[in-house]
Write a protein that holds these residues in place. Structure first.
Motif, PDB file in Angstrom:
ATOM      1  N   ALA A  99     -49.831  82.660  57.976  1.00 51.10           N
ATOM      2  CA  ALA A  99     -49.295  83.466  59.082  1.00 51.10           C
ATOM      3  C   ALA A  99     -50.391  84.220  59.829  1.00 51.10           C
ATOM      4  N   PRO A 100     -51.318  84.919  59.139  1.00 47.28           N
ATOM      5  CA  PRO A 100     -52.402  85.577  59.885  1.00 47.28           C
ATOM      6  C   PRO A 100     -53.258  84.594  60.681  1.00 47.28           C
ATOM      7  N   ILE A 101     -53.523  83.434  60.110  1.00 43.40           N
ATOM      8  CA  ILE A 101     -54.332  82.451  60.838  1.00 43.40           C
ATOM      9  C   ILE A 101     -53.580  81.939  62.062  1.00 43.40           C
ATOM     10  N   ASN A 102     -52.291  81.706  61.938  1.00 44.90           N
ATOM     11  CA  ASN A 102     -51.516  81.287  63.107  1.00 44.90           C
ATOM     12  C   ASN A 102     -51.542  82.352  64.199  1.00 44.90           C
ATOM     13  N   THR A 103     -51.558  83.623  63.799  1.00 49.53           N
ATOM     14  CA  THR A 103     -51.685  84.699  64.786  1.00 49.53           C
ATOM     15  C   THR A 103     -53.044  84.644  65.464  1.00 49.53           C
ATOM     16  N   LEU A 104     -54.096  84.444  64.683  1.00 47.24           N
ATOM     17  CA  LEU A 104     -55.440  84.328  65.271  1.00 47.24           C
ATOM     18  C   LEU A 104     -55.504  83.167  66.263  1.00 47.24           C
ATOM     19  N   LEU A 105     -54.797  82.098  65.968  1.00 47.21           N
ATOM     20  CA  LEU A 105     -54.820  80.924  66.847  1.00 47.21           C
ATOM     21  C   LEU A 105     -54.185  81.187  68.213  1.00 47.21           C
ATOM     22  N   THR A 106     -53.419  82.255  68.330  1.00 48.97           N
ATOM     23  CA  THR A 106     -52.827  82.580  69.636  1.00 48.97           C
ATOM     24  C   THR A 106     -53.801  83.341  70.526  1.00 48.97           C
ATOM     25  N   LEU A 107     -54.927  83.788  69.975  1.00 51.23           N
ATOM     26  CA  LEU A 107     -55.883  84.584  70.741  1.00 51.23           C
ATOM     27  C   LEU A 107     -56.814  83.668  71.537  1.00 51.23           C
ATOM     28  N   PRO A 108     -57.406  84.199  72.620  1.00 50.76           N
ATOM     29  CA  PRO A 108     -58.202  83.355  73.528  1.00 50.76           C
ATOM     30  C   PRO A 108     -59.629  83.090  73.062  1.00 50.76           C
ATOM     31  N   PHE A 109     -59.772  82.503  71.865  1.00 47.46           N
ATOM     32  CA  PHE A 109     -61.087  82.057  71.416  1.00 47.46           C
ATOM     33  C   PHE A 109     -61.572  80.918  72.317  1.00 47.46           C
ATOM     34  N   ALA A 110     -62.872  80.862  72.551  1.00 41.45           N
ATOM     35  CA  ALA A 110     -63.436  79.797  73.380  1.00 41.45           C
ATOM     36  C   ALA A 110     -63.312  78.438  72.713  1.00 41.45           C
ATOM     37  N   LEU A 111     -63.272  78.438  71.383  1.00 44.91           N
ATOM     38  CA  LEU A 111     -63.188  77.195  70.615  1.00 44.91           C
ATOM     39  C   LEU A 111     -62.497  77.508  69.296  1.00 44.91           C
ATOM     40  N   LYS A 112     -61.559  76.646  68.898  1.00 41.49           N
ATOM     41  CA  LYS A 112     -60.832  76.816  67.639  1.00 41.49           C
ATOM     42  C   LYS A 112     -61.040  75.552  66.808  1.00 41.49           C
ATOM     43  N   ILE A 113     -61.752  75.708  65.703  1.00 38.22           N
ATOM     44  CA  ILE A 113     -62.145  74.561  64.872  1.00 38.22           C
ATOM     45  C   ILE A 113     -61.561  74.726  63.476  1.00 38.22           C
ATOM     46  N   ALA A 114     -61.005  73.662  62.942  1.00 36.14           N
ATOM     47  CA  ALA A 114     -60.583  73.633  61.542  1.00 36.14           C
ATOM     48  C   ALA A 114     -61.479  72.662  60.791  1.00 36.14           C
ATOM     49  N   THR A 115     -61.742  72.951  59.526  1.00 39.21           N
ATOM     50  CA  THR A 115     -62.517  72.023  58.706  1.00 39.21           C
ATOM     51  C   THR A 115     -61.641  71.443  57.605  1.00 39.21           C
ATOM     52  N   LYS A 116     -62.041  70.283  57.145  1.00 33.95           N
ATOM     53  CA  LYS A 116     -61.369  69.644  56.016  1.00 33.95           C
ATOM     54  C   LYS A 116     -62.391  69.206  54.982  1.00 33.95           C
ATOM     55  N   ASP A 117     -62.158  69.600  53.727  1.00 33.20           N
ATOM     56  CA  ASP A 117     -62.835  68.941  52.621  1.00 33.20           C
ATOM     57  C   ASP A 117     -62.326  67.500  52.620  1.00 33.20           C
ATOM     58  N   TRP A 118     -63.218  66.536  52.548  1.00 32.62           N
ATOM     59  CA  TRP A 118     -62.816  65.140  52.769  1.00 32.62           C
ATOM     60  C   TRP A 118     -63.639  64.254  51.826  1.00 32.62           C
ATOM     61  N   HIS A 119     -63.300  64.361  50.535  1.00 30.35           N
ATOM     62  CA  HIS A 119     -64.137  63.757  49.505  1.00 30.35           C
ATOM     63  C   HIS A 119     -63.779  62.297  49.223  1.00 30.35           C
ATOM     64  N   PRO A 120     -64.800  61.472  48.948  1.00 36.65           N
ATOM     65  CA  PRO A 120     -64.526  60.181  48.321  1.00 36.65           C
ATOM     66  C   PRO A 120     -64.105  60.417  46.870  1.00 36.65           C
ATOM     67  N   ALA A 121     -63.361  59.484  46.308  1.00 37.71           N
ATOM     68  CA  ALA A 121     -62.899  59.640  44.921  1.00 37.71           C
ATOM     69  C   ALA A 121     -64.055  59.722  43.934  1.00 37.71           C
ATOM     70  N   SER A 122     -65.210  59.238  44.344  1.00 43.58           N
ATOM     71  CA  SER A 122     -66.400  59.208  43.482  1.00 43.58           C
ATOM     72  C   SER A 122     -67.250  60.470  43.584  1.00 43.58           C
ATOM     73  N   HIS A 123     -66.733  61.530  44.179  1.00 41.32           N
ATOM     74  CA  HIS A 123     -67.568  62.698  44.487  1.00 41.32           C
ATOM     75  C   HIS A 123     -68.139  63.357  43.231  1.00 41.32           C
ATOM     76  N   ILE A 124     -69.383  63.802  43.350  1.00 37.84           N
ATOM     77  CA  ILE A 124     -70.117  64.377  42.215  1.00 37.84           C
ATOM     78  C   ILE A 124     -69.508  65.678  41.706  1.00 37.84           C
ATOM     79  N   SER A 125     -68.711  66.364  42.522  1.00 38.49           N
ATOM     80  CA  SER A 125     -68.141  67.646  42.105  1.00 38.49           C
ATOM     81  C   SER A 125     -66.913  67.499  41.211  1.00 38.49           C
ATOM     82  N   PHE A 126     -66.394  66.281  41.066  1.00 36.96           N
ATOM     83  CA  PHE A 126     -65.193  66.077  40.250  1.00 36.96           C
ATOM     84  C   PHE A 126     -65.578  65.931  38.780  1.00 36.96           C
ATOM     85  N   ALA A 127     -64.987  66.754  37.939  1.00 37.82           N
ATOM     86  CA  ALA A 127     -65.317  66.725  36.512  1.00 37.82           C
ATOM     87  C   ALA A 127     -65.068  65.348  35.907  1.00 37.82           C
TER      88      ALA A 127
END
Length: 237
Positions: A37-65
């Protein structure tokens, strides 16, 4: 206090994905859904650019135990990540449960997140050989005599738009938000983390520690009703 001059702010929403949200996420951040909800509120403000990121791992990623011998327990186990072309450089990184695998349901944006107001999505963590908490680059970027293995287009997008200030929210405060905010400072942006728009893997203690590390790195943690967010609210569309 008036806004700095020049002032052209961008909003950066880090990894607001199903796998980081309770109760069903593979790596749930306590109270992670509370930030939608707070982020959706921020998205209504007149930022020059609104960027979202995604973690986007291959199944073989080194961080997976599960990708390490004997599948050591996640959260409490670590691995040494060695630079793939410069073995003199390495760092230690936490091992995690499998999460945010490319094309999986857990890698989708969290339900209720108003993605339609986001201008573009930046993907990170795609190189199986390195951990990439920061949405800008992996930690090798800042090691003298070394080069980053993975660098996103984020810095270029912000600079192309003439952004001066980066407001950061998302998950998790003590890992990817922290690393991204610190790197935003290193790349030359005034950087603000919106407290209501983030939560920590380590709960309240993790948030306190992360906020201290942010301050030491030149990042300012601000409130939704504070003057720094008001600067954006008062901008002309």
């Amino acid at each position: 206090m008036p806004a700095p001059t020049p002032f052209k702010p961008a909003l950066l929403i880090v990894d607001l994905q199903e796998d980081f949200c309770p109760p069903s996420g593979a790596l749930p951040v306590p109270c992670g859904r509370d930030i939608i909800a707070p982020i959706n509120t921020l998205l209504t403000l007149p930022f020059a650019l609104k960027i979202a990121t995604k973690d986007w791992h291959p199944a073989s990623h080194i961080s997976f135990a599960t990708n390490h011998p004997s599948s050591p327990p996640p959260f409490v186990s670590t691995t040494t990540i060695v630079h793939p072309t410069n073995a003199a450089h390495s760092y230690t990184s936490t091992l995690w449960p499998v999460h945010c695998v490319q094309q999986s349901a857990g890698a989708e944006f969290a339900a209720g997140f108003d993605v339609d107001k986001v201008n573009t999505t930046v993907y990170k963590g795609m190189d199986e050989r390195v951990e990439m908490y920061s949405a800008f680059c992996d930690p090798f970027q800042w090691v003298e005599g070394c080069n980053a293995v993975a660098v996103s287009e984020l810095s270029g997008l912000l600079k192309e738009k003439g952004v001066t200030d980066v407001y950061v929210a998302g998950l998790a405060m003590d890992y990817c938000v922290l690393a991204t905010a610190r790197d935003a400072v290193k790349f030359g942006f005034r950087t603000w983390v919106v407290r209501e728009g983030t939560r920590a893997v380590g709960g309240e203690e993790g948030a306190r520690t992360a906020e201290k590390e942010m301050r030491e790195a030149g990042v300012t943690v601000v409130a939704m009703d504070g003057g720094e967010v008001a600067w954006v609210r008062e901008l002309k569309e």
